[in-house]
Design an enzyme around this catalytic site. Structure first.
Site, PDB file in Angstrom:
ATOM      1  N   ASN A 172      42.667  60.518  22.783  1.00  0.00           N
ATOM      2  CA  ASN A 172      43.566  61.431  22.493  1.00  0.00           C
ATOM      3  C   ASN A 172      42.824  62.531  21.546  1.00  0.00           C
ATOM      4  O   ASN A 172      42.440  62.360  20.441  1.00  0.00           O
ATOM      5  CB  ASN A 172      44.723  61.193  21.680  1.00  0.00           C
ATOM      6  CG  ASN A 172      45.727  62.095  21.197  1.00  0.00           C
ATOM      7  OD1 ASN A 172      45.669  63.389  21.351  1.00  0.00           O
ATOM      8  ND2 ASN A 172      46.910  61.564  20.875  1.00  0.00           N
TER       9      ASN A 172
ATOM     10  N   CYS B  60      49.169  68.433  18.266  1.00  0.00           N
ATOM     11  CA  CYS B  60      48.791  68.259  19.859  1.00  0.00           C
ATOM     12  C   CYS B  60      49.262  69.027  20.805  1.00  0.00           C
ATOM     13  O   CYS B  60      48.899  69.168  21.800  1.00  0.00           O
ATOM     14  CB  CYS B  60      49.185  66.799  20.098  1.00  0.00           C
ATOM     15  SG  CYS B  60      48.358  65.573  19.126  1.00  0.00           S
TER      16      CYS B  60
ATOM     17  N   HIS C  61      49.522  66.063  27.886  1.00  0.00           N
ATOM     18  CA  HIS C  61      49.104  65.798  26.829  1.00  0.00           C
ATOM     19  C   HIS C  61      48.369  64.371  26.997  1.00  0.00           C
ATOM     20  O   HIS C  61      49.049  63.238  27.076  1.00  0.00           O
ATOM     21  CB  HIS C  61      49.803  65.864  25.351  1.00  0.00           C
ATOM     22  CG  HIS C  61      49.328  65.243  24.231  1.00  0.00           C
ATOM     23  ND1 HIS C  61      47.627  65.687  23.703  1.00  0.00           N
ATOM     24  CD2 HIS C  61      49.517  64.426  23.221  1.00  0.00           C
ATOM     25  CE1 HIS C  61      47.404  65.063  22.694  1.00  0.00           C
ATOM     26  NE2 HIS C  61      48.624  64.470  22.369  1.00  0.00           N
TER      27      HIS C  61
HETATM   28  O1  UT7 Z   1      49.405  62.943  20.015  1.00  0.00           O
HETATM   29  C1  UT7 Z   1      50.390  62.207  19.709  1.00  0.00           C
HETATM   30  C2  UT7 Z   1      49.891  60.883  18.609  1.00  0.00           C
HETATM   31  N1  UT7 Z   1      50.499  59.774  19.020  1.00  0.00           N
HETATM   32  C3  UT7 Z   1      50.770  58.947  19.905  1.00  0.00           C
HETATM   33  O2  UT7 Z   1      51.319  59.647  20.872  1.00  0.00           O
HETATM   34  C4  UT7 Z   1      50.910  57.509  19.694  1.00  0.00           C
HETATM   35  C5  UT7 Z   1      52.215  56.966  20.350  1.00  0.00           C
HETATM   36  N2  UT7 Z   1      52.129  55.545  20.234  1.00  0.00           N
HETATM   37  C6  UT7 Z   1      51.430  54.646  20.981  1.00  0.00           C
HETATM   38  O3  UT7 Z   1      50.571  54.978  21.299  1.00  0.00           O
HETATM   39  C7  UT7 Z   1      51.653  53.346  20.602  1.00  0.00           C
HETATM   40  O4  UT7 Z   1      52.666  53.185  19.960  1.00  0.00           O
HETATM   41  C8  UT7 Z   1      50.371  52.720  20.023  1.00  0.00           C
HETATM   42  C9  UT7 Z   1      49.255  52.476  20.973  1.00  0.00           C
HETATM   43  C10 UT7 Z   1      49.916  53.231  18.818  1.00  0.00           C
HETATM   44  C11 UT7 Z   1      50.657  51.094  19.933  1.00  0.00           C
HETATM   45  O5  UT7 Z   1      51.141  50.329  20.857  1.00  0.00           O
HETATM   46  P1  UT7 Z   1      52.521  49.452  20.806  1.00  0.00           P
HETATM   47  O6  UT7 Z   1      52.741  48.834  21.958  1.00  0.00           O
HETATM   48  O7  UT7 Z   1      53.592  50.305  20.250  1.00  0.00           O
HETATM   49  O8  UT7 Z   1      52.045  48.299  19.711  1.00  0.00           O
HETATM   50  P2  UT7 Z   1      52.628  48.152  18.166  1.00  0.00           P
HETATM   51  O9  UT7 Z   1      52.594  49.217  17.231  1.00  0.00           O
HETATM   52  O10 UT7 Z   1      54.055  47.713  18.424  1.00  0.00           O
HETATM   53  O11 UT7 Z   1      51.769  47.060  17.811  1.00  0.00           O
HETATM   54  C12 UT7 Z   1      51.801  45.681  18.462  1.00  0.00           C
HETATM   55  C13 UT7 Z   1      50.604  44.618  17.768  1.00  0.00           C
HETATM   56  C14 UT7 Z   1      51.016  44.594  16.194  1.00  0.00           C
HETATM   57  O12 UT7 Z   1      50.974  43.327  16.093  1.00  0.00           O
HETATM   58  P3  UT7 Z   1      51.954  42.396  15.705  1.00  0.00           P
HETATM   59  O13 UT7 Z   1      52.767  42.972  14.586  1.00  0.00           O
HETATM   60  O14 UT7 Z   1      52.585  42.247  17.098  1.00  0.00           O
HETATM   61  O15 UT7 Z   1      51.290  41.036  15.472  1.00  0.00           O
HETATM   62  C15 UT7 Z   1      49.827  45.479  15.809  1.00  0.00           C
HETATM   63  O16 UT7 Z   1      49.528  44.936  14.468  1.00  0.00           O
HETATM   64  O17 UT7 Z   1      49.666  45.058  18.124  1.00  0.00           O
HETATM   65  C16 UT7 Z   1      48.684  45.230  16.932  1.00  0.00           C
HETATM   66  N3  UT7 Z   1      47.874  46.429  16.716  1.00  0.00           N
HETATM   67  C17 UT7 Z   1      46.658  46.101  17.084  1.00  0.00           C
HETATM   68  N4  UT7 Z   1      45.968  45.078  17.661  1.00  0.00           N
HETATM   69  C18 UT7 Z   1      44.707  45.081  18.049  1.00  0.00           C
HETATM   70  C19 UT7 Z   1      48.046  47.683  16.306  1.00  0.00           C
HETATM   71  N5  UT7 Z   1      46.785  48.389  16.699  1.00  0.00           N
HETATM   72  C20 UT7 Z   1      45.881  47.370  17.097  1.00  0.00           C
HETATM   73  C21 UT7 Z   1      44.595  47.317  17.523  1.00  0.00           C
HETATM   74  N6  UT7 Z   1      44.049  46.523  17.983  1.00  0.00           N
HETATM   75  N7  UT7 Z   1      43.839  48.757  17.409  1.00  0.00           N
END
Ligand code: UT7
Length: 332
Positions: A288, A117, A258
């Site tokens: 993204n 990215c 980004h």
């Molecule tokens: O270009 C570089 C690329 N990457 C990035 O910049 C990504 C950086 N990271 C992020 O943007 C965030 O970490 C995410 C958006 C990917 C995730 O957000 P988060 O607040 O860190 O969520 P999490 O991974 O802690 O997940 C929270 C909950 C989990 O459920 P439990 O374990 O709390 O029951 C996940 O299973 O949300 C669940 N979850 C979803 N629920 C609905 C994860 N993905 C989804 C989804 N829909 N798509």
């Protein structure tokens, strides 16, 4: 403030997003997610997905064509082509060579830049150095990605975040003092590649029936860890480039970060102590788009009249690697 007598200026920009718009509700029909979750956790409302027969080079060509027109140059003036991508049409030849051929550009130095990215911002820095070397006069720099081709539509933690598109810029050497690219920083920490990677398809894991069955050709990400690193390196890369060139965050007229997650951008604004109004964001409409995200946003900002002569603009990105990069531009 450091002074420079020569630099690369951006003569024109262009961008392209495929026709097919995919909303959060569309994805909720495929994986267990919701519009509310995607919007609140990432800031994404929709993204564009390329057609099946639309490759990264096709999107890159349209963005490049628009940048050439905006710059008002003839294509045979271009003597350097760099395409930043992590979703090339194929491992080789480079996507840049395919773009060169499709647009009938001159037979000049042409290569791909792989810094995920951060690729476009890395490529700007490389193009700037090559132009300043005196061996090149006009560069076509493109960021283009077909992320939909490497997304696992059985993995809700990643497939909702990314989109496809391309952005491009024409750079030229200029002798006006203190305009154009004033400075650039690129960094990397390759110690934890598994945080964000496409494990299959390279020399470490050539394509096989087993690798395909194990879904190893799709993007894998530890979102939480990438999030933490992103907040840190985006802030550091921004402060470092400002300090290197001799400006403060208060001097900035526009920041083009980004577009990965609105919460990452908000934390950058907080760290730099500048209002969100100074950021140009399109995450809600594009998701993204990896290396295409900064040049698409730059083109949008320019065409929307958000960039005026004399403006100080910060481009800052992070991505797989981990890589990060920042560029400070004084618009001519
Ligand atoms: O270009 C570089 C690329 N990457 C990035 O910049 C990504 C950086 N990271 C992020 O943007 C965030 O970490 C995410 C958006 C990917 C995730 O957000 P988060 O607040 O860190 O969520 P999490 O991974 O802690 O997940 C929270 C909950 C989990 O459920 P439990 O374990 O709390 O029951 C996940 O299973 O949300 C669940 N979850 C979803 N629920 C609905 C994860 N993905 C989804 C989804 N829909 N798509």
């Amino acid at each position: 403030m450091s002074s420079q007598s020569q630099s690369a200026i951006i003569l024109g920009t262009g961008s392209y997003a495929p026709e097919n718009v995919v909303t959060n509700d569309d994805l909720a029909k495929i994986v267990d997610t919701s519009d509310e979750w995607i919007r609140t956790r990432s800031g994404i409302g929709q993204r564009h997905f390329a057609a099946k027969d639309e490759a990264t080079s096709d999107m890159a060509c349209i963005a490049a064509q628009r940048a050439i027109e905006a710059a008002g140059i003839e294509r045979n003036e271009i003597d350097l082509i760099i395409v930043a991508t992590m979703t090339p049409d194929m491992p080789f030849p480079s996507t840049a060579c395919l773009v060169q051929s499709k647009l009938e550009l001159p037979n000049v130095t042409t290569f791909d830049m792989q810094a995920a990215c951060s690729g476009f911002v890395y490529a700007l820095s490389v193009a700037n150095s090559m132009l300043l070397s005196g061996n090149f006069s006009k560069a076509l720099v493109i960021g283009a990605e077909k992320m939909s081709g490497i997304l696992d539509f059985e993995d809700r933690t990643t497939c909702v975040l990314f989109g496809d598109g391309a952005g491009a810029a024409i750079l030229a050497r200029d002798t006006t003092a203190n305009v154009g690219i004033l400075g650039a920083i690129g960094g990397a920490d390759g110690s934890s590649p598994s945080l964000l990677q496409q494990p299959g398809g390279g020399s470490a894991m050539p394509a096989s029936e087993a690798s395909i069955a194990a879904r190893q050709h799709f993007l894998k990400m530890n979102g939480k860890e990438i999030f933490k690193s992103a907040v840190r390196v985006m802030g550091q890369a921004s402060s470092d480039i400002l300090e290197q060139v001799g400006y403060t965050a208060e001097d900035l007229d526009l920041v083009i970060p980004h577009q990965a997650n609105m919460r990452i951008i908000e934390s950058l604004a907080k760290r730099l102590k500048i209002p969100m109004e100074k950021f140009h964001n399109n995450l809600d409409r594009f998701g993204n788009t990896s290396a295409a995200s900064v040049p698409i946003a730059l083109d949008e900002a320019f065409r929307a009249g958000r960039i005026k002569s004399g403006d100080l603009i910060l481009l800052v990105a992070f991505g797989a690697g981990l890589t990060w990069a920042s560029t400070l531009i004084k618009w001519q």
